[in-house]
Design a protein around this motif. Structure first.
Motif, PDB file in Angstrom:
ATOM      1  N   ILE A   1      40.375  43.473  -6.227  1.00  0.00           N
ATOM      2  CA  ILE A   1      39.128  43.825  -5.520  1.00  0.00           C
ATOM      3  C   ILE A   1      38.109  44.323  -6.542  1.00  0.00           C
ATOM      4  CG2 ILE A   1      38.085  45.380  -3.808  1.00  0.00           C
ATOM      5  CD1 ILE A   1      40.841  45.516  -2.420  1.00  0.00           C
ATOM      6  N   ALA A   2      38.557  45.194  -7.449  1.00  0.00           N
ATOM      7  CA  ALA A   2      37.650  45.757  -8.455  1.00  0.00           C
ATOM      8  C   ALA A   2      37.065  44.661  -9.330  1.00  0.00           C
ATOM      9  CB  ALA A   2      38.389  46.792  -9.303  1.00  0.00           C
ATOM     10  N   ARG A   3      37.898  43.728  -9.744  1.00  0.00           N
ATOM     11  CA  ARG A   3      37.399  42.661 -10.635  1.00  0.00           C
ATOM     12  C   ARG A   3      36.343  41.800  -9.940  1.00  0.00           C
ATOM     13  NH1 ARG A   3      42.910  42.701 -12.645  1.00  0.00           N
ATOM     14  NH2 ARG A   3      43.477  41.006 -11.233  1.00  0.00           N
ATOM     15  N   PHE A   4      36.545  41.556  -8.643  1.00  0.00           N
ATOM     16  CA  PHE A   4      35.550  40.788  -7.881  1.00  0.00           C
ATOM     17  C   PHE A   4      34.242  41.549  -7.718  1.00  0.00           C
ATOM     18  CE2 PHE A   4      39.222  38.427  -5.789  1.00  0.00           C
ATOM     19  CZ  PHE A   4      38.966  37.263  -6.488  1.00  0.00           C
ATOM     20  N   MET A   5      34.298  42.860  -7.916  1.00  0.00           N
ATOM     21  CA  MET A   5      33.109  43.671  -7.629  1.00  0.00           C
ATOM     22  C   MET A   5      32.346  44.095  -8.877  1.00  0.00           C
ATOM     23  SD  MET A   5      34.519  45.936  -4.432  1.00  0.00           S
ATOM     24  CE  MET A   5      33.137  47.051  -4.423  1.00  0.00           C
ATOM     25  N   ALA A   6      32.577  43.413  -9.984  1.00  0.00           N
ATOM     26  CA  ALA A   6      31.966  43.844 -11.244  1.00  0.00           C
ATOM     27  C   ALA A   6      30.431  43.898 -11.194  1.00  0.00           C
ATOM     28  CB  ALA A   6      32.431  42.952 -12.389  1.00  0.00           C
ATOM     29  N   ASP A   7      29.809  43.143 -10.291  1.00  0.00           N
ATOM     30  CA  ASP A   7      28.333  43.151 -10.212  1.00  0.00           C
ATOM     31  C   ASP A   7      27.790  44.128  -9.181  1.00  0.00           C
ATOM     32  OD1 ASP A   7      28.379  41.071 -11.983  1.00  0.00           O
ATOM     33  OD2 ASP A   7      28.376  39.541 -10.399  1.00  0.00           O
TER      34      ASP A   7
ATOM     35  N   VAL B   1      42.347  53.872  -9.843  1.00  0.00           N
ATOM     36  CA  VAL B   1      42.664  52.538 -10.359  1.00  0.00           C
ATOM     37  C   VAL B   1      41.451  51.618 -10.185  1.00  0.00           C
ATOM     38  CG1 VAL B   1      44.142  50.496 -10.031  1.00  0.00           C
ATOM     39  CG2 VAL B   1      45.143  52.809  -9.956  1.00  0.00           C
ATOM     40  N   PHE B   2      40.775  51.746  -9.064  1.00  0.00           N
ATOM     41  CA  PHE B   2      39.590  50.934  -8.789  1.00  0.00           C
ATOM     42  C   PHE B   2      38.520  51.163  -9.860  1.00  0.00           C
ATOM     43  CE2 PHE B   2      35.381  50.574  -6.760  1.00  0.00           C
ATOM     44  CZ  PHE B   2      35.420  49.234  -6.379  1.00  0.00           C
ATOM     45  N   ALA B   3      38.225  52.439 -10.153  1.00  0.00           N
ATOM     46  CA  ALA B   3      37.182  52.756 -11.136  1.00  0.00           C
ATOM     47  C   ALA B   3      37.578  52.258 -12.534  1.00  0.00           C
ATOM     48  CB  ALA B   3      36.921  54.267 -11.153  1.00  0.00           C
ATOM     49  N   LEU B   4      38.833  52.472 -12.878  1.00  0.00           N
ATOM     50  CA  LEU B   4      39.341  52.014 -14.177  1.00  0.00           C
ATOM     51  C   LEU B   4      39.164  50.505 -14.326  1.00  0.00           C
ATOM     52  CD1 LEU B   4      41.540  52.415 -16.681  1.00  0.00           C
ATOM     53  CD2 LEU B   4      43.092  51.519 -14.978  1.00  0.00           C
ATOM     54  N   GLU B   5      39.562  49.784 -13.303  1.00  0.00           N
ATOM     55  CA  GLU B   5      39.561  48.324 -13.376  1.00  0.00           C
ATOM     56  C   GLU B   5      38.139  47.761 -13.364  1.00  0.00           C
ATOM     57  OE1 GLU B   5      42.633  47.233 -13.774  1.00  0.00           O
ATOM     58  OE2 GLU B   5      41.923  45.167 -14.086  1.00  0.00           O
ATOM     59  N   LEU B   6      37.272  48.390 -12.589  1.00  0.00           N
ATOM     60  CA  LEU B   6      35.886  47.930 -12.534  1.00  0.00           C
ATOM     61  C   LEU B   6      35.206  48.168 -13.881  1.00  0.00           C
ATOM     62  CD1 LEU B   6      33.845  46.603 -10.837  1.00  0.00           C
ATOM     63  CD2 LEU B   6      33.437  48.700  -9.626  1.00  0.00           C
ATOM     64  N   SER B   7      35.516  49.317 -14.476  1.00  0.00           N
ATOM     65  CA  SER B   7      34.955  49.641 -15.785  1.00  0.00           C
ATOM     66  C   SER B   7      35.408  48.617 -16.824  1.00  0.00           C
ATOM     67  CB  SER B   7      35.403  51.049 -16.180  1.00  0.00           C
ATOM     68  OG  SER B   7      35.059  51.324 -17.503  1.00  0.00           O
ATOM     69  N   SER B   8      36.697  48.282 -16.815  1.00  0.00           N
ATOM     70  CA  SER B   8      37.126  47.311 -17.828  1.00  0.00           C
ATOM     71  C   SER B   8      36.635  45.910 -17.505  1.00  0.00           C
ATOM     72  CB  SER B   8      38.619  47.359 -18.140  1.00  0.00           C
ATOM     73  OG  SER B   8      39.367  47.596 -17.018  1.00  0.00           O
TER      74      SER B   8
ATOM     75  N   PRO C   1      29.553  47.834   0.139  1.00  0.00           N
ATOM     76  CA  PRO C   1      30.961  48.237   0.113  1.00  0.00           C
ATOM     77  C   PRO C   1      31.130  49.731   0.420  1.00  0.00           C
ATOM     78  CG  PRO C   1      30.226  47.415  -2.055  1.00  0.00           C
ATOM     79  CD  PRO C   1      29.016  47.545  -1.192  1.00  0.00           C
ATOM     80  N   VAL C   2      32.063  50.042   1.278  1.00  0.00           N
ATOM     81  CA  VAL C   2      32.352  51.435   1.639  1.00  0.00           C
ATOM     82  C   VAL C   2      33.863  51.643   1.640  1.00  0.00           C
ATOM     83  CG1 VAL C   2      32.018  53.278   3.323  1.00  0.00           C
ATOM     84  CG2 VAL C   2      30.350  51.425   3.215  1.00  0.00           C
ATOM     85  N   PHE C   3      34.301  52.578   0.826  1.00  0.00           N
ATOM     86  CA  PHE C   3      35.704  53.002   0.896  1.00  0.00           C
ATOM     87  C   PHE C   3      35.818  54.065   1.974  1.00  0.00           C
ATOM     88  CE2 PHE C   3      36.171  51.219  -3.357  1.00  0.00           C
ATOM     89  CZ  PHE C   3      37.482  50.775  -3.349  1.00  0.00           C
ATOM     90  N   ILE C   4      36.860  53.981   2.769  1.00  0.00           N
ATOM     91  CA  ILE C   4      37.095  55.027   3.766  1.00  0.00           C
ATOM     92  C   ILE C   4      38.512  55.558   3.580  1.00  0.00           C
ATOM     93  CG2 ILE C   4      37.074  55.663   6.210  1.00  0.00           C
ATOM     94  CD1 ILE C   4      35.602  52.346   5.303  1.00  0.00           C
ATOM     95  N   VAL C   5      38.590  56.863   3.340  1.00  0.00           N
ATOM     96  CA  VAL C   5      39.889  57.523   3.192  1.00  0.00           C
ATOM     97  C   VAL C   5      40.296  57.996   4.583  1.00  0.00           C
ATOM     98  CG1 VAL C   5      41.134  59.388   2.041  1.00  0.00           C
ATOM     99  CG2 VAL C   5      39.199  58.281   0.885  1.00  0.00           C
ATOM    100  N   VAL C   6      41.276  57.340   5.163  1.00  0.00           N
ATOM    101  CA  VAL C   6      41.637  57.618   6.560  1.00  0.00           C
ATOM    102  C   VAL C   6      42.726  58.690   6.628  1.00  0.00           C
ATOM    103  CG1 VAL C   6      42.439  56.578   8.723  1.00  0.00           C
ATOM    104  CG2 VAL C   6      41.112  55.216   7.097  1.00  0.00           C
ATOM    105  N   PRO C   7      42.528  59.756   7.412  1.00  0.00           N
ATOM    106  CA  PRO C   7      43.592  60.754   7.559  1.00  0.00           C
ATOM    107  C   PRO C   7      44.790  60.120   8.272  1.00  0.00           C
ATOM    108  CG  PRO C   7      41.571  61.419   8.752  1.00  0.00           C
ATOM    109  CD  PRO C   7      41.356  60.022   8.260  1.00  0.00           C
ATOM    110  N   GLY C   8      45.966  60.586   7.987  1.00  0.00           N
ATOM    111  CA  GLY C   8      47.159  60.055   8.651  1.00  0.00           C
ATOM    112  C   GLY C   8      47.055  60.231  10.158  1.00  0.00           C
ATOM    113  N   PRO C   9      47.698  59.336  10.933  1.00  0.00           N
ATOM    114  CA  PRO C   9      47.625  59.437  12.395  1.00  0.00           C
ATOM    115  C   PRO C   9      48.111  60.785  12.945  1.00  0.00           C
ATOM    116  CG  PRO C   9      48.529  57.313  11.744  1.00  0.00           C
ATOM    117  CD  PRO C   9      48.415  58.128  10.492  1.00  0.00           C
ATOM    118  N   SER C  10      48.939  61.524  12.174  1.00  0.00           N
ATOM    119  CA  SER C  10      49.445  62.799  12.689  1.00  0.00           C
ATOM    120  C   SER C  10      48.514  63.968  12.370  1.00  0.00           C
ATOM    121  CB  SER C  10      50.823  63.076  12.079  1.00  0.00           C
ATOM    122  OG  SER C  10      50.677  63.365  10.695  1.00  0.00           O
ATOM    123  N   THR C  11      47.385  63.713  11.725  1.00  0.00           N
ATOM    124  CA  THR C  11      46.452  64.800  11.401  1.00  0.00           C
ATOM    125  C   THR C  11      45.951  65.469  12.686  1.00  0.00           C
ATOM    126  OG1 THR C  11      45.765  63.494   9.497  1.00  0.00           O
ATOM    127  CG2 THR C  11      44.338  65.326  10.092  1.00  0.00           C
TER     128      THR C  11
END
Ligand code: F6R
Length: 369
Positions: A214-220, A343-350, A272-282
């Motif tokens: 995903i990161a590599r596809f998003m380099a632009d 990992v996303f930031a690392l991969e996009l940077s490289s 693009p929007v990342f969403i950090v979803v709380p676990g269903p038991s939250t």
């Protein structure tokens, strides 16, 4: 010296199971109770603490924000997080029953050091959560709780962040244990789950190939948004910071509940929007609330990159991509959910051909105010 990895950052991301494990190591007795004799603070003095202020900068401050949710939940002691440079010059309210916890990987951050010195002058009890033995901030504090992440070389903090969160959990659970009764019982249960986290991080790291793709596809890409709620909120902020630092992309982290109060205006087709979803038991139905947020932004054309627990099927209809993380108790989730964002930031940077370990304009330790 990079252990077969091409960058220190990649090596350090992969050392995270050990960073968390080592930070827990040697801090429980045979009965599985936390022992923090290393603090050399009288237990009664800790029992009298009626307020906690966490001071730190950058990523360490996000660790502090995670700690606030957890420590308040486990101990019912009010916790406030202040950016160290703001705390120092805002005439902070501190008494001899205030515990000021500083968090610093290097132990040399001048802003944080000045905050600690000031807190001490005002009579607070000061504990340093630090990764560097013999550094200045621990020396200037009443006590130190070391993180055992090992040396962190890459400028962008990764394994130190996980170790900082872990050490703060240990401190919070220890305070809960000192309070006794049901606080102590609950703390015991969380501690057991905390010991399972290193194995879960390893499992997670083994499944990062899709995130890299995903990161590599998003380099632009020119802008990425991150949403999270409760302990997921600082994770969203950290995801955004990593992307700014490493890939020089405009990125912002929001509290998911804040979306309708403004940021939703930013959503346009393809954003693009990342969403950090709380676990269903939250508790408090937060999982459902965040799932509705995903639905709302998807309806406006956002590209939704969803970080959700294994087995969470509710997110499926609204996700363009689902990044799965192992399930754990809600307060501990940041130790897992932040990993794909690193990992996303690392991969996009490289993918952009940038220097991952030494981003422009940044230094590993900021020794000026
Ligand atoms: C982010 C980063 C910085 C540091 C901050 C505090 O990747 O590395 O935001 O977290 O400068 O540094 P320490 O923890 O050394 O006080």
């Amino acid at each position: 010296e990079k252990g077969g990895y091409s960058t220190y950052m990649e090596k350090e991301i992969n050392e995270q199971p050990q960073a968390v494990g080592d930070t827990l190591l040697g801090r429980t007795d045979e009965q599985g109770r936390l022992t923090l004799d290393e603090l050399r603070i009288d237990e009664d003095k800790l029992r009298q603490v009626d307020r906690i202020t966490i001071v730190a900068c950058g990523t360490a401050a996000y660790a502090g924000m995670v700690a606030k949710y957890a420590i308040e939940h486990w101990t019912r002691i009010p916790v406030e997080v202040s950016l160290a440079h703001e705390f120092r010059y805002c005439d902070p309210i501190v008494s001899d029953r205030t515990l000021v916890v500083s968090i610093s990987q290097s132990g040399e951050t001048m802003d944080t050091l000045m905050a600690v010195k000031h807190a001490r002058e005002l009579g607070a009890l000061t504990i340093s959560v630090c990764n560097t033995h013999g550094s200045t901030i621990p020396r200037e504090s009443d006590a130190v709780l070391y993180t055992h992440a090992g040396p962190e070389i890459a400028v962008a903090s990764t394994k130190a962040f996980l170790a900082q969160i872990t050490a703060c959990y240990v401190l919070g659970l220890y305070l809960a244990q000192l309070r006794g009764g049901s606080y102590a019982d609950d703390a015991q249960q969380v501690l057991t789950e905390l010991h399972d986290i290193p194995g879960k991080i390893t499992e997670l790291l083994d499944g990062m190939e899709r995130v890299r793709e995903i990161a590599r596809f998003m380099a632009d890409t020119r802008s990425v948004l991150f949403l999270g709620r409760n302990v997921g909120y600082p994770v969203a902020m950290e995801g955004a910071l990593k992307l700014k630092e490493l890939a020089y992309i405009h990125a912002e982290g929001f509290a998911a509940g804040e979306l309708k109060h403004g940021p939703i205006a930013l959503i346009e087709p393809g954003q693009p929007v990342f969403i950090v979803v709380p676990g269903p038991s939250t508790p408090h139905g937060l999982h459902g609330k965040v799932v509705s947020n995903i639905q709302e932004i998807r309806a406006r054309g956002a590209r939704t990159l969803v970080i959700a627990e294994h087995g969470d099927t509710a997110v499926e209809p609204f996700a363009d991509e689902i990044i799965r993380v192992p399930s754990t108790s809600p307060m501990l989730a940041p130790l897992l959910t932040v990993v794909p964002l690193q990992v996303f930031a690392l991969e996009l940077s490289s993918a952009k051909g940038l220097d991952v370990d030494q981003p422009r304009n940044l230094a590993k330790s900021v020794t000026v105010e």
